[in-house]
Design a protein around this motif. Structure first.
Motif, PDB file in Angstrom:
ATOM      1  N   ALA A 173       0.842  -1.200   0.000  1.00  0.00           N
ATOM      2  CA  ALA A 173       0.000   0.000   0.000  1.00  0.00           C
ATOM      3  C   ALA A 173       0.877   1.250   0.000  1.00  0.00           C
ATOM      4  O   ALA A 173       1.913   1.281   0.655  1.00  0.00           O
ATOM      5  N   PRO A 174       0.486   2.302  -0.720  1.00  0.00           N
ATOM      6  CA  PRO A 174       1.214   3.564  -0.623  1.00  0.00           C
ATOM      7  C   PRO A 174       1.054   4.150   0.775  1.00  0.00           C
ATOM      8  O   PRO A 174      -0.024   4.058   1.372  1.00  0.00           O
ATOM      9  N   VAL A 175       2.122   4.728   1.296  1.00  0.00           N
ATOM     10  CA  VAL A 175       2.115   5.304   2.637  1.00  0.00           C
ATOM     11  C   VAL A 175       2.339   6.806   2.522  1.00  0.00           C
ATOM     12  O   VAL A 175       3.351   7.247   1.978  1.00  0.00           O
ATOM     13  N   PHE A 176       1.404   7.601   3.037  1.00  0.00           N
ATOM     14  CA  PHE A 176       1.431   9.050   2.898  1.00  0.00           C
ATOM     15  C   PHE A 176       1.982   9.682   4.171  1.00  0.00           C
ATOM     16  O   PHE A 176       1.434   9.498   5.263  1.00  0.00           O
ATOM     17  N   LEU A 177       3.071  10.456   4.004  1.00  0.00           N
ATOM     18  CA  LEU A 177       3.734  11.107   5.130  1.00  0.00           C
ATOM     19  C   LEU A 177       3.628  12.620   4.997  1.00  0.00           C
ATOM     20  O   LEU A 177       3.710  13.162   3.892  1.00  0.00           O
ATOM     21  N   ASN A 178       3.482  13.272   6.147  1.00  0.00           N
ATOM     22  CA  ASN A 178       3.363  14.728   6.197  1.00  0.00           C
ATOM     23  C   ASN A 178       4.749  15.357   6.094  1.00  0.00           C
ATOM     24  O   ASN A 178       5.564  15.260   7.025  1.00  0.00           O
TER      25      ASN A 178
END
Length: 249
Positions: A173-178
């Motif tokens: 899964a793509p992992v979204f980081l701030n």
């Protein structure tokens, strides 16, 4: 009755045996997936973790994907929603155990939902409630030194967040980081090899006037930026995204 059971000497003793409790939670979550026939294989499940802004981001995602014509389900500390039916989350837990999530996902599939948005908490990760779910995407809002009493230290709290993100990333899964959060370097390093996506409020389209009352301040822009980044990853257009934000309440 459940509260009295948790306070019993036997249960307190069992909780001191970390390996036993870990095994119990892993088995319970596996059983849930089996009993409800692995529902996450039939619906796209997107999990959001972080210290603050999880519920807002989940609601934004639901509004945006509904604007795209999708039927959505949502599980957060505030409410449980499946398609057009919603009720207050009365479990007392943002990420409930005892097979709740797998049952929720199966009901969402039966209701014709194509996306489920789930709040992924650090305490939930401690009990492996994120396990045996096929995550389509995972994102983190931000990190602040809260809930330390449940984990023992900020480092353990951060590690619990990482457990969820690395599990989802390991599954592809793509992992979204701030990109604006102080822990960005830590998560980038620890998640090396995962499909990392960096989002930032600086890249966010202007929040529509209709939603500004409900999305005040810079923290809201960061929540919206995460929701927008995920929506675009799944192919939603800017027009649809803007309409979904306009509808947010």
């Amino acid at each position: 009755m459940l509260g009295r059971l948790k306070k019993s000497p036997l249960v307190r003793w069992i909780y001191k045996l970390g390996w036993l409790m870990t095994g119990y939670h892993v088995v319970m979550n596996l059983l849930g997936a089996i009993i409800y026939w692995w529902p996450s294989r039939e619906i796209k499940v997107i999990g959001i973790t972080g210290t603050k802004g999880k519920t807002t981001t989940l609601e934004l995602l639901s509004s945006i994907f509904e604007a795209a014509g999708e039927r959505t389900a949502l599980l957060s500390s505030a409410r449980v929603k499946i398609a057009d039916r919603a009720k207050k989350n009365m479990t007392g837990n943002s990420m409930p155990g005892r097979m709740f999530i797998q049952r929720f996902l199966r009901r969402a599939v039966k209701a014709g939902c194509t996306y489920a948005f789930v709040e992924a908490t650090s305490q939930g990760a401690m009990f492996y409630r994120h396990a045996f779910i096929r995550w389509a995407a995972a994102g983190i809002t931000n990190m602040h030194p809260e809930h330390i009493e449940a984990h023992g230290s900020y480092e353990k709290y951060r590690a619990a967040k990482l457990m969820f993100l690395s599990y989802a990333g390991h599954e592809g899964a793509p992992v979204f980081l701030n990109g604006e959060d102080k822990e960005i370097e830590f998560f980038e390093k620890e998640l090396k090899g995962s499909d990392i996506k960096i989002y930032s409020a600086k890249e966010l389209i202007e929040i529509p006037e209709e939603a500004k009352e409900f999305l005040p301040g810079e923290f809201s822009r960061q929540n919206a930026a995460l929701a927008v980044a995920i929506a675009k990853e799944f192919g939603l257009s800017e027009e649809v995204v803007e309409e979904g934000i306009k509808n947010f309440r």
